[in-house]
Motif scaffolding. Sequence first.
Motif, PDB file in Angstrom:
ATOM      1  N   THR A   1      20.857  44.502  40.874  1.00 13.73           N
ATOM      2  CA  THR A   1      20.118  43.265  41.128  1.00 13.73           C
ATOM      3  C   THR A   1      18.908  43.093  40.222  1.00 13.73           C
ATOM      4  N   GLN A   2      18.284  44.189  39.840  1.00 11.48           N
ATOM      5  CA  GLN A   2      17.083  44.041  39.017  1.00 11.48           C
ATOM      6  C   GLN A   2      17.419  44.259  37.547  1.00 11.48           C
ATOM      7  N   PRO A   3      16.559  43.755  36.668  1.00 18.71           N
ATOM      8  CA  PRO A   3      16.851  43.910  35.233  1.00 18.71           C
ATOM      9  C   PRO A   3      16.525  45.321  34.752  1.00 18.71           C
ATOM     10  N   LEU A   4      17.139  46.302  35.379  1.00 23.38           N
ATOM     11  CA  LEU A   4      16.836  47.688  35.046  1.00 23.38           C
ATOM     12  C   LEU A   4      18.090  48.362  34.503  1.00 23.38           C
ATOM     13  N   LEU A   5      17.862  49.281  33.601  1.00 21.27           N
ATOM     14  CA  LEU A   5      18.966  50.016  33.010  1.00 21.27           C
ATOM     15  C   LEU A   5      18.542  51.486  32.919  1.00 21.27           C
TER      16      LEU A   5
ATOM     17  N   VAL B   1       7.256  21.052  31.711  1.00 20.84           N
ATOM     18  CA  VAL B   1       7.571  22.200  32.557  1.00 20.84           C
ATOM     19  C   VAL B   1       8.649  22.999  31.835  1.00 20.84           C
ATOM     20  N   TYR B   2       8.447  24.303  31.720  1.00 25.54           N
ATOM     21  CA  TYR B   2       9.442  25.076  30.989  1.00 25.54           C
ATOM     22  C   TYR B   2       9.755  26.362  31.732  1.00 25.54           C
ATOM     23  N   SER B   3      10.870  26.943  31.369  1.00 30.53           N
ATOM     24  CA  SER B   3      11.256  28.183  32.018  1.00 30.53           C
ATOM     25  C   SER B   3      11.333  29.285  30.979  1.00 30.53           C
ATOM     26  N   THR B   4      10.850  30.444  31.357  1.00 25.90           N
ATOM     27  CA  THR B   4      11.043  31.626  30.542  1.00 25.90           C
ATOM     28  C   THR B   4      12.085  32.464  31.275  1.00 25.90           C
ATOM     29  N   LEU B   5      12.277  33.679  30.815  1.00 20.90           N
ATOM     30  CA  LEU B   5      13.255  34.523  31.484  1.00 20.90           C
ATOM     31  C   LEU B   5      12.935  34.690  32.961  1.00 20.90           C
ATOM     32  N   ASN B   6      11.653  34.744  33.295  1.00 21.46           N
ATOM     33  CA  ASN B   6      11.356  35.044  34.688  1.00 21.46           C
ATOM     34  C   ASN B   6      10.322  34.142  35.333  1.00 21.46           C
ATOM     35  N   HIS B   7       9.947  33.058  34.668  1.00 25.24           N
ATOM     36  CA  HIS B   7       8.973  32.164  35.275  1.00 25.24           C
ATOM     37  C   HIS B   7       9.332  30.706  35.023  1.00 25.24           C
TER      38      HIS B   7
ATOM     39  N   THR C   1       2.070  13.985  14.185  1.00 23.09           N
ATOM     40  CA  THR C   1       0.728  14.009  13.643  1.00 23.09           C
ATOM     41  C   THR C   1      -0.218  14.813  14.528  1.00 23.09           C
ATOM     42  N   GLN C   2       0.149  14.998  15.770  1.00 17.20           N
ATOM     43  CA  GLN C   2      -0.681  15.832  16.630  1.00 17.20           C
ATOM     44  C   GLN C   2       0.219  16.844  17.284  1.00 17.20           C
ATOM     45  N   SER C   3      -0.312  18.027  17.442  1.00 14.79           N
ATOM     46  CA  SER C   3       0.522  19.009  18.113  1.00 14.79           C
ATOM     47  C   SER C   3      -0.323  20.117  18.705  1.00 14.79           C
ATOM     48  N   THR C   4       0.233  20.739  19.723  1.00 15.04           N
ATOM     49  CA  THR C   4      -0.398  21.936  20.264  1.00 15.04           C
ATOM     50  C   THR C   4       0.669  23.012  20.335  1.00 15.04           C
ATOM     51  N   LEU C   5       0.230  24.230  20.187  1.00 16.95           N
ATOM     52  CA  LEU C   5       1.157  25.345  20.171  1.00 16.95           C
ATOM     53  C   LEU C   5       0.846  26.276  21.328  1.00 16.95           C
ATOM     54  N   ILE C   6       1.878  26.685  22.021  1.00 13.10           N
ATOM     55  CA  ILE C   6       1.712  27.626  23.120  1.00 13.10           C
ATOM     56  C   ILE C   6       2.514  28.873  22.793  1.00 13.10           C
ATOM     57  N   HIS C   7       1.902  29.987  23.064  1.00 13.45           N
ATOM     58  CA  HIS C   7       2.578  31.232  22.775  1.00 13.45           C
ATOM     59  C   HIS C   7       2.967  31.920  24.066  1.00 13.45           C
ATOM     60  N   GLU C   8       4.173  32.443  24.128  1.00 11.46           N
ATOM     61  CA  GLU C   8       4.637  33.177  25.310  1.00 11.46           C
ATOM     62  C   GLU C   8       5.108  34.540  24.849  1.00 11.46           C
ATOM     63  N   THR C   9       4.878  35.546  25.662  1.00 12.62           N
ATOM     64  CA  THR C   9       5.392  36.852  25.275  1.00 12.62           C
ATOM     65  C   THR C   9       6.835  37.011  25.722  1.00 12.62           C
ATOM     66  N   ILE C  10       7.203  36.291  26.763  1.00 14.63           N
ATOM     67  CA  ILE C  10       8.560  36.374  27.281  1.00 14.63           C
ATOM     68  C   ILE C  10       9.386  35.263  26.648  1.00 14.63           C
ATOM     69  N   ARG C  11      10.655  35.516  26.480  1.00 17.39           N
ATOM     70  CA  ARG C  11      11.558  34.545  25.868  1.00 17.39           C
ATOM     71  C   ARG C  11      11.561  33.215  26.618  1.00 17.39           C
ATOM     72  N   ILE C  12      11.421  32.137  25.880  1.00 15.32           N
ATOM     73  CA  ILE C  12      11.436  30.799  26.482  1.00 15.32           C
ATOM     74  C   ILE C  12      12.875  30.310  26.517  1.00 15.32           C
TER      75      ILE C  12
ATOM     76  N   ARG D   1      14.750  43.187  30.418  1.00 12.44           N
ATOM     77  CA  ARG D   1      14.324  41.798  30.256  1.00 12.44           C
ATOM     78  C   ARG D   1      12.922  41.739  29.649  1.00 12.44           C
ATOM     79  N   MET D   2      12.058  42.600  30.167  1.00 12.23           N
ATOM     80  CA  MET D   2      10.704  42.613  29.643  1.00 12.23           C
ATOM     81  C   MET D   2      10.602  43.503  28.405  1.00 12.23           C
ATOM     82  N   GLY D   3      11.610  44.352  28.224  1.00 10.86           N
ATOM     83  CA  GLY D   3      11.585  45.249  27.078  1.00 10.86           C
ATOM     84  C   GLY D   3      10.602  46.386  27.242  1.00 10.86           C
TER      85      GLY D   3
END
Lengths: 1204, 311
Positions: free
Chosen positions: A23-27, A540-546, A517-528, A42-44
């Motif tokens: 069930t969990q992302p464990l190996l 609204v966006y989803s990452t692997l776990n949020h 002409t205008q933009s903002t950048l957001i950085h995520e550590t987890i895959r978007i 998943r988190m690496g």
Amino acid sequence: MSVMLTKFESKSNRVKGLAFHPTQPLLAASLHNGSVQLWNYRMGVLVDRFEEHEGPVRAVAIHPSRPLLVTGGDDYKIKVWDLRPQNRKCLFTLHGHLDYVRTVQFHHEMPWIISCSDDQTIRIWNSTSRNCIAILTGHSHYVMSALFHPKDDLVVSASMDQTVRVWDVSGLRKNTPNSAPGTFDTFDNFSTVKYVLEGHDRGVNYAIFHPTLPLIISAADDRQIKLWRMSDLKAWEVDACRGHFNNVSSAVFHPKHELIVSCGEDKTVRVWDLAKRSAVQTFRREHDRFWVLASHPELNLFAAGHDNGLIVFKLERERPAFALHGDTVYYVRDKYVRSYDINTGSDIGLLSVRKFGSPYVPPRTLSYNPAERAVLLTISSDNGLYELTNLPKDISGELKDSSLDGKRGPGQSAIFVARNRFAVLNKNTQLIEVCDLTGATVKSIKPPVQTNEIFFGGTASLILSSTSSVVLYDIQQQKTISELNTPPVKYIVWNQDGSQVALLSKHTITIANKTFTQSTLIHETIRIKSGAWDDAGVFVYSTLNHVKYCLPQGDHGVICTLDNPVYLTRIKGKIVHCLDRSARPRTITIDPTEYRFKLALIRNNYNEVLYLIRTSNLLGQSIIAYLQQKGFPEIALHFVEDKNTRFDLAIECGNLDVALETAKAIDRPECWNRLAQQALKQGNHKIAEKAYQQIKNFDRLSFLYLATGSTDKLQKMQKIAEARGDPMSRFHNALYAGDIQGRIAVLREVGLHPLAYLTAKTNGLEDIALEILESAGLTEGDIDDIPDFGRASLKIPPIVTPTTNLVWPTVPGGESFFDRALADGNLETGVEPHNGDAAITSVALDDWAKDEEQDLTADEDGWDLDVGADGKGNEGEVAEEVDEEEAEELGAGAAPGIDETEIWTRNSPFAGDHVSAGSFETAMQLLNRQFGVVNFTILKPFFVSTFRSSHTYLSPLASLPPLQLHIRRDPTESSLSRVLPVSVRALRQIRAELSEGLRAVSGAKLPEAQAIFRSVLQSLLFVAVSSDEEAKEWRETVTTAREYLLGVSIELERRRVAQEEPENIKRGLELAAYFTHCQLQPPHLRIAMRSAIQVFTKAGNSGSAAKFARKLLDLDPDPKIASMARQRIAASDRNPRDAVEISYDEFTEFEICAASYTPIYKGSPSVRCPYTDAAFLTEFKGTLDPLTRLTEIGAISSGLPAPR
Amino acid sequence: MESTDLYSVKQRFFLGAYKSLVEQSLPDESSEDYVPILFYKARAHIALGDTETVTSLIPEDTENLALKAVAVFANYISSPTGDAALEELRDLCVEIEGDDVDASEREKGWVRVVAGTAFARASEVEEALETLGAESTTENAEAVAVAVQIYLSIHRPDLARKEFERAKQWAEDDLLLQLIESSIGLVIGKDSYLDAHSFYTEQIANPSVSSPHLLTARGVTRLLRGEVQEAKSDLEEAVAQQGGQDDAETLAARVVAAGLGTKRGDAEELWSQLASAHPEHPLVTAVNGKAVEFDDLAIRFKVPPLAIPTC
């Protein structure tokens, strides 16, 4: 299968064993160096390490339902570990094997562990009693693997003795396991070899059961994977997969698809088709031999261990291809294009794309074209293909397969760029071709950058994604509009109105406007993974776990956590619509308050902010910190309970009242000091005074009193100083207050007599001066040598403005929207914003109207009117045979064609349509023939406005006269033989007008009502009906309007008579009685009755009054009126006589002549209005109808034409 | 391939963004783009009814036939009768047919377009079509656009369609062609006016041009589609984009929208605005004409005396 998507990779010592957590992302990975690693893939991150084995660990397994891990090592030991995060430790060790342990596994329901070893045995252990309960012997060489059957009591084992064996272990269940260790003989009774599978030429490394089918695969050193089938009685070899060119280490079944995955020492992972046993795909690694393979029990996820670490990979993309149009998601599931309606939840298959590309690969992208109702799919197999197919109109029966009429071509990326154009990217040749819907290329574009993917970029534009930037590219001009530097963009999401776009990369999101002409950048550590726009403009966006949000200016935060990745499609209020990994639509309910709140703050939408504060329970440090950081301490104040924070915030935003309150609660000197400081800054000296008092800062207090001119307080301060025994302070205060006596007193008390004397002397207080001298035992003569200082000339500064009771102007800022709103105490009342006051006031009216409407519908059935007589018309009269064919030859030069208005008049027998067409002449003729209308003058506004509203003008080209465009009734109808003009006056609208008239009646605004009813009757002349029901409704509306018009006219006449001929009581009474005869709705009829009762009672006709009262009672009036009516009846019982004789026979049926307002009894001759069917005495034949003032009474008419 | 500037100028001209064109500065006189941009800029001025600037914009002694034609066209628009101007245009048309004329094919095309427009305004339909080379093989998309609109105005969508289909054979897939298709769609009403609706919706979303005309056009399209409420909001936005100023086209459409909406009272107010500000707008002339006609017709019916009770 062209993809193997690596999700995670780690470097380590050689990996010998692997196990997925269910069930969990464990190996769990067991290594050759004796360590067992637990990875969160998943988190690496490496979650934990278990290091108690000595020497290599080859065997590892995780319990399917409990947090247990089992390992087996070359130290002959089997160890069971607790996997719970708080106490990860070895629970116990199982001893017994006499050589290396090769594999271990938990049973899915019994507390059993199976293990196999180089000691040629397979052992089954009871993990509760921690005893060996069975030893399976028979293999004549190392046993390389032994695994339970997923359901049955079977075990399959593989051995270096070149056999695969299937064991029946059902005996174990029946008998209680032998608890005495060492009694090996008894074990064999439980477990027997069922089948021995011979066929491999070398040692067998691995054998496993199929999860559902009676199949086994085995991997062996003869470089083959063999597939075995078994029945109840026997097992046999089905086929072998050949292709590995070195020992095959392991082979497993795909949990969902008919595939086999294998790995070997030839450094490859291979995928095979289970049905055809043919190789589907091969994945090579340069240097690392593969040793072990594990499949996730639920997901499309595999792990392979090699010489230098492990990889976790997927065999196919799970991201479903989808596109959103309005509230409908078009997506692909199991190679079917489906549509999902977000509002209704209807989820239907539309099209099969099974034959598109490789059968193992799902389509990668989908682009939807609403204008053509077509979809454009791409697939990554066969080096990239696209297919354009129209969705079937109706979807009954078998779904159409796209191969029937789809247009295919090669291309890695394909999207619609306009309603009849799509663009295809060929990555290899770096060419973008713009094609029309037949697939023919109309334009070729050489992209300015190395393009990996193309997206829709707004009208006539493309977004090109390259490795380091995205380019907004104009197709028509073939040039770059602008370029943004980003990591490779994988997906884009446009917002609803196309003003903003979110560009999604692996770890970044760029939000840009439509011109980049205008933009903002957001950085995520987890895959978007995906994103969608909220209606309010929040991404609204989803990452692997949020699930997270991002505000336009770049603020972002977490909304909720996810167990498994989802692909967001649409955000509607609190509902997030998404597709899960198996492409099933689902919804997640979120709490949007936080981001709504922040958005409202950014947009300065304080009403919304307030509303959110009032209605939701926003709390927590993060919000407070956010507010403070964004410069809204005054709002933050309302969230804070903690008094210290509250005090800090209050000081920060200058809210002294709150600060004072909290300072009292805290009561610490530093608080008071800060409060005093802030209060002085804001000029609120009263609070400063309180603060100084609290901390007993007498000096400052005194000075404050001096500054504010508060002399009496200074006096008090003197007393206080006296009480404190502080002469210096007393002196100070006396000095401030100008209290000379006081000063002298202090000086004397402390023994400074000379100073006291001089003070007295210079202030002219000779008596006191003498007194001082005396008390010092001196006389004036003794102090001759003192120079004369003269009179003290310094005066006490006068008080110019007594500021004591004033507070100086405060610094601005304390008074904000929120202070006002929150101070008003309406924090609790919570009225939702956007609810204007007008809405509230109109509610009552609306209710009223609603009642009215219900009455209307309820009552109309009661209007017993014959429609038939008038309904049939003379449609043939005007509508001659319409020529279906456009008779003219094409290309007949520039001869003008037929104007559409002409066609309208041909197509319709209704006057309203002729008016729309501008054919007033025929319209008038129609009205005259159908309804006997003769007086047209009053209809002029109707003619003009109807004509005006039926045509619109547009000039597509400069300086040319605009085109006259004709507004049609049914925009979907373009066949000239059927087009009709728009219905400017619709029955529905007229009925609304009618109910307005009824309202006017209730409100006793009779002249207005009369005008409204007239106008209703006039409007009704222009209605074109399309069905029998509508015709019936039309007739009923005419009749209702007529009755009301008649009733209102009678009542107006009665009032006129009462006013102008008061002596004519008889006429008044008659009119009142006739009024009750009009066919009105109950509420209005009650009014008529009550008016009649009143008039008749007043005239002394109590008998008749009682009759009306009885009728009124039948109408079910409200209790008060009912009791009044009963009184009338009682009164007439006492005196049932009528004082005035009137002409009113209630027992004979009659109609009322609409001109003279006299009864026409049944059987008497009458003439009628050709339009409304109102009755008139015959003498009025040939005159103008006084009710409508439109028609000639008694004229012959054909009535409303038949509907069409 | 034409330059970006010229492309943008043409795009804005065809999409009705005349105001932004008028503000456009001219390139250097020696530039290749000078004549074309001046040509379109002048036409934008004319489209806005500002003929005087054109006279000053175009040098009187210009030898360029296209510019000459525009100047004459401006004269024609400004003078009420304009017969002289028409004659001049006819001369120009003859001149470009000559062999030794110093004008490029493109310029000749422009002369035809301008002359055709003028003839169409003068209701010389046949002459206009002839000049524009309708039903011939001339490859001039602008001329086709004008011809199509003329066909549409004389209720010959069939011929318009034919002209368009012919143009599709040779013309590049460009904006003008789509515009033509959408105009035809507006008249024929195929697929619920989908062509026009999609076209205008797409162009409104186009980042490189913004023109209230497009909003008005979509508003009109929506009116035709029976989407009165949406039409109103488009038209109101068109007005807002012009800083609250109504142009005749938008105002006329608003009158119609109001007349079809729920609040009919607004219609009368807007109508009186339109009638006083733009008395020459075809809607105004048509309605006023109809009002007069009504009066004439109404008196044909004899109105009997009102029924008044004698007793």
